[in-house]
Design an enzyme around this catalytic site. Sequence first.
Site, PDB file in Angstrom:
ATOM      1  N   GLY A 127       0.811  -1.216   0.000  1.00 35.13           N
ATOM      2  CA  GLY A 127       0.000   0.000   0.000  1.00 35.13           C
ATOM      3  C   GLY A 127       0.844   1.266   0.000  1.00 35.13           C
ATOM      4  CB  THR A 128       3.857   2.229   1.923  1.00 38.21           C
ATOM      5  OG1 THR A 128       3.214   1.905   3.162  1.00 38.21           O
ATOM      6  CG2 THR A 128       4.718   3.455   2.103  1.00 38.21           C
ATOM      7  CG  ASN A 143      -5.587   4.031   8.643  1.00 37.07           C
ATOM      8  OD1 ASN A 143      -5.895   4.993   7.951  1.00 37.07           O
ATOM      9  ND2 ASN A 143      -4.633   4.083   9.540  1.00 37.07           N
ATOM     10  CD  GLN A 193      -7.136  -0.751   6.981  1.00 31.50           C
ATOM     11  OE1 GLN A 193      -7.855  -1.726   7.223  1.00 31.50           O
ATOM     12  NE2 GLN A 193      -5.888  -0.674   7.420  1.00 31.50           N
ATOM     13  CB  SER A 196      -1.987  -3.406   1.055  1.00 33.34           C
ATOM     14  OG  SER A 196      -0.968  -4.099   1.723  1.00 33.34           O
ATOM     15  CB  ALA A 197      -1.469  -8.917  -0.364  1.00 33.94           C
ATOM     16  CG  HIS A 198      -0.161  -6.487   5.115  1.00 38.22           C
ATOM     17  ND1 HIS A 198      -0.320  -6.124   6.430  1.00 38.22           N
ATOM     18  CD2 HIS A 198       0.173  -5.367   4.454  1.00 38.22           C
ATOM     19  CE1 HIS A 198      -0.071  -4.827   6.543  1.00 38.22           C
ATOM     20  NE2 HIS A 198       0.243  -4.346   5.364  1.00 38.22           N
ATOM     21  CB  THR A 210      12.894  -9.410 -10.225  1.00 33.12           C
ATOM     22  OG1 THR A 210      14.068  -9.139 -10.992  1.00 33.12           O
ATOM     23  CG2 THR A 210      12.474 -10.858 -10.441  1.00 33.12           C
ATOM     24  CB  CYS A 254       2.049   3.710  11.110  1.00 30.10           C
ATOM     25  SG  CYS A 254       1.341   2.633   9.895  1.00 30.10           S
TER      26      CYS A 254
HETATM   27  N1  PLP Z   1      -2.953   3.032   3.589  1.00 36.59           N
HETATM   28  C1  PLP Z   1      -3.761   2.640   4.583  1.00 36.59           C
HETATM   29  C2  PLP Z   1      -5.123   3.260   4.724  1.00 36.59           C
HETATM   30  C3  PLP Z   1      -3.345   1.656   5.478  1.00 36.59           C
HETATM   31  O1  PLP Z   1      -4.139   1.271   6.464  1.00 36.59           O
HETATM   32  C4  PLP Z   1      -2.047   1.089   5.313  1.00 36.59           C
HETATM   33  C5  PLP Z   1      -1.525   0.091   6.268  1.00 36.59           C
HETATM   34  O2  PLP Z   1      -1.640   0.240   7.464  1.00 36.59           O
HETATM   35  C6  PLP Z   1      -1.253   1.523   4.243  1.00 36.59           C
HETATM   36  C7  PLP Z   1      -1.744   2.498   3.401  1.00 36.59           C
HETATM   37  C8  PLP Z   1       0.098   0.946   3.991  1.00 36.59           C
HETATM   38  O3  PLP Z   1       0.017  -0.318   3.400  1.00 36.59           O
HETATM   39  P1  PLP Z   1       1.246  -1.337   3.468  1.00 36.59           P
HETATM   40  O4  PLP Z   1       1.345  -1.802   4.879  1.00 36.59           O
HETATM   41  O5  PLP Z   1       0.897  -2.444   2.517  1.00 36.59           O
HETATM   42  O6  PLP Z   1       2.455  -0.577   3.004  1.00 36.59           O
END
Ligand code: PLP
Length: 384
Positions: A72-73, A152, A180, A200-202, A238, A326
């Site tokens: 996601g970042t 989030n 989210q 994001s997958a996790h 890659t 975070c």
């Molecule tokens: N954006 C939001 C709204 C999120 O909740 C998060 C993760 O906490 C991210 C971005 C970042 O995603 P990633 O952990 O895959 O870098």
Amino acid sequence: MEFPVYLDHAATTPVAPEVLEAMQPYFSEIYGNPSSLYSLGQAAREAVETARENVARVLCVSPEEIVFTSGGTESDNAALRGAAEANRAKGRHLLTTPIEHSAVLEPLASLARQGFEIESLPVDSEGVVDPQEVARRLRPDTTLVTVMAANNEIGTVEPIGEIGALCRARGVLFHTDAVQAFGKLPLDARALQVDLLSLSAHKIYGPKGIGALYVRRGIAWTRFQEGGDQEKGRRGGTLNVPGIVGLGKAAGIAAEAMESESARLSALRDGFFARLEAEIPGTRIIGNRTQRLPNNIHFCVEGVEGEPMLLALDAAGICASAGSACSAGSTEPSHVLLALGLTRELARGALRLTLGRQTKAEALDYTLQTLAATVRDLRALGAR
Ligand code: PLP
């Protein structure tokens, strides 16, 4: 009841067994580089393309519009920097909200240092953005609007379809951070008129370190990560084949289970809220009650700090969060809660419980009882 009672699914989720199983062969059996022409590479390529189709299907877009990233970042960084840069000659005015994740706020701060003007939209006391405020602030030099699909911390769902329509009508790009929301809410990127979307997958029972960015065909956007022609020149590096396979599998499972899981979790969430207010005096539910992620419970407890509450819950085997992962470990109140107009004092008593596939009613009963006792003890100690 199983321990730990994991109630932090907005921070991350366990990899689902089916996802792990799907990923397994791509570590040491089908390990070819998907850019290689021989069949071992092409088998990996096929798996990547199947995953791309799965992700695209969930968003109702074309597979060619999906770019795999490291999460996601990176997707947020790539979306914002790539759109701002590509449209620099047209204008430098970018619109956002004060409740975005730092993965959006920090790249925007860095764009501000490079001469872009970043304007923040107001949010109401539940964290909702008013599309009319977007309309009012769009200027001839506005090139990009970024508003998250769901927050989030407090789970508030934003009216991204209305914002998307306004932006499209004015020829302004619209990005949404759907990290989210993806897999939890229906997201038809075409109908919502979104140009760029991060996921994001996790957060959906896939592995960490893999995500995707939807880039609508034909928009002005330049790549962020250089170093190779992968992803049709849109992201060098890659490909993380096992991760991509995991993301594709996780996306498919989430989409299939979305309706039933959403109903189940919303009922658990609303039941918890009803009991919370009745059984623990001085609690305040944060965020919108209905326009809310099905798995998000967020509240503040008056006269108590989040951190001692978390420690007490941890001692009882409950994993919860005082805000976003975070910012965990920091005693600063969350920027999201302050943007809603909460006092710093109340914001320090924030607690977020985010439910998941394994969450059962008994775990929430146990959590409520534990919480009630903890709040009683902490208030008695005057621990503030
Ligand atoms: N954006 C939001 C709204 C999120 O909740 C998060 C993760 O906490 C991210 C971005 C970042 O995603 P990633 O952990 O895959 O870098």
